[in-house]
Design an enzyme around this catalytic site. Structure first.
Site, PDB file in Angstrom:
ATOM      1  N   ALA A  22       1.196   2.585   9.415  1.00  0.00           N
ATOM      2  CA  ALA A  22       0.385   1.364   9.589  1.00  0.00           C
ATOM      3  C   ALA A  22      -0.992   1.737  10.118  1.00  0.00           C
ATOM      4  CB  ALA A  22       1.080   0.409  10.561  1.00  0.00           C
ATOM      5  N   GLY A  28       0.794  -1.230   0.000  1.00  0.00           N
ATOM      6  CA  GLY A  28       0.000   0.000   0.000  1.00  0.00           C
ATOM      7  C   GLY A  28       0.821   1.273   0.000  1.00  0.00           C
ATOM      8  N   ILE A  29       0.396   2.229   0.839  1.00  0.00           N
ATOM      9  CA  ILE A  29       1.072   3.532   0.888  1.00  0.00           C
ATOM     10  C   ILE A  29       2.496   3.367   1.388  1.00  0.00           C
ATOM     11  CG2 ILE A  29       1.081   5.754   2.107  1.00  0.00           C
ATOM     12  CD1 ILE A  29      -2.030   5.693   1.892  1.00  0.00           C
ATOM     13  N   ASP A  55       3.426  -6.065  15.486  1.00  0.00           N
ATOM     14  CA  ASP A  55       2.029  -5.636  15.462  1.00  0.00           C
ATOM     15  C   ASP A  55       1.965  -4.331  16.251  1.00  0.00           C
ATOM     16  OD1 ASP A  55      -0.649  -5.128  15.860  1.00  0.00           O
ATOM     17  OD2 ASP A  55      -1.184  -7.231  16.191  1.00  0.00           O
ATOM     18  N   TYR A 100     -12.965   4.730  12.981  1.00  0.00           N
ATOM     19  CA  TYR A 100     -11.818   5.040  12.110  1.00  0.00           C
ATOM     20  C   TYR A 100     -11.606   6.546  12.052  1.00  0.00           C
ATOM     21  CZ  TYR A 100      -8.945   5.187   7.846  1.00  0.00           C
ATOM     22  OH  TYR A 100      -7.940   5.409   6.939  1.00  0.00           O
TER      23      TYR A 100
END
Ligand code: NDP
Length: 262
Positions: free
Chosen positions: A103, A19-20, A74, A167
């Site tokens: 992340a 992704g980014i 994580d 979110y």
């Protein structure tokens, strides 16, 4: 020191396996954050949860002679964040120039259906990780003499995106944290800025990107298209450069104009 270079800089970029963080799968689109910073002269450490995907990336970067190391971490876990920063400190001898809190995770869910697990997962992965990693990185950023933090938030932290409440709150919190860190740590030679991307073509939203959905979303975007990871990476790189030395505490949208239209 070159104004438009990151030569000699050390960087930690979370979520650099896809992704980014990185988009080595589609080289023709240019570079996402890990590779953009490497191209500009930085030495990078990255992390993600999936060990085999990380190892695949690390092997490819090694084959290209890119100075990138990585660890499995994580970022929603406090213990794992502490271990990550210990690794970074030993690899970069106690000095870090750049921290990119990239992340993060996302899914649509109406408020009435959100559980405490949803709340904990989204807040710890997106916000608490950025807060705590910034805290942990502070002595390293300070020791480097010139430190930069870049948070990757979202336009969902600015406007009310439907079914994205937790979110949006996690990203809105990152936007605010940007301002607080900029004020508190300016004296330590640390600038803090934040990028709020609009819809970007990455594995995170791949399942949403049908032709119809893209066409519909694009109608609300002045540039009439979804963004690419390298269009976020270029801004992240710029914000860390000496050329951006008077910019701190800012939340900058990379969204094709989505938030300023309509
Ligand atoms: P992707 O899902 O494509 O990539 C996410 C990266 O982060 C992967 O490397 C993933 O690896 C890693 N990651 C995810 N969760 C964790 C975790 N708990 N600990 C460590 N690493 C993790 O997402 P994007 O590149 O699209 O998103 C990057 C950031 O940009 C996110 O913060 C997202 O919210 C934000 N953003 C994205 C937008 C978009 O449209 N794509 C729009 C606005 C903001 P692994 O799964 O192996 O852990």
């Amino acid at each position: 020191e070159k104004r438009w270079s990151l030569r000699g800089n050390t960087a930690l970029i979370t979520g650099g396996s896809k992704g980014i963080g990185v988009l080595h799968q589609t080289k023709d689109h240019g570079y996402a954050v890990v590779e953009e910073l490497v191209m500009l002269g930085a030495t990078v450490h990255t992390c993600c949860r999936n060990e085999s995907e990380l190892n695949k990336c690390l092997q490819e970067w090694k084959d290209m002679n890119y100075p990138v190391t990585g660890s499995v971490c994580d970022v929603s876990s406090r213990v794992e964040r502490e271990k990550l920063m210990e690794d970074v400190s030993s690899i970069f001898q106690g000095k870090l120039n750049i921290l990119v809190n990239n992340a993060g995770t996302f899914y649509f869910k109406p408020v009435v259906e959100c559980t405490s697990e949803d709340y904990m997962l989204l807040m710890s992965t997106n916000f608490e990780s950025a807060f705590h990693l910034s805290q942990l990185a502070h002595p390293l950023l300070k020791a480097s003499g010139k430190g930069n933090i870049v948070h990757i938030s979202s336009i969902a932290g600015i406007k009310g995106v439907k079914n994205a409440s937790i979110y949006g709150a996690s990203k809105g919190a990152m936007n605010q944290l940007t301002k607080n860190l900029a004020c508190e740590w300016a004296k330590d030679g640390i600038r803090t800025n934040c990028i709020a991307p609009g819809a970007i073509r990455t594995p995170l939203i791949q399942h949403l990107l049908t032709k119809e959905f893209e066409a519909q979303v694009s109608m609300g975007i002045p540039l009439e298209r979804i963004g690419e990871p390298n269009e976020v990476a270029s801004l992240a790189a710029f914000l860390c450069m000496p050329a951006a030395s008077y910019i701190t505490g800012q939340v900058i949208c990379a969204d094709g104009g989505q938030t300023i239209s309509g």
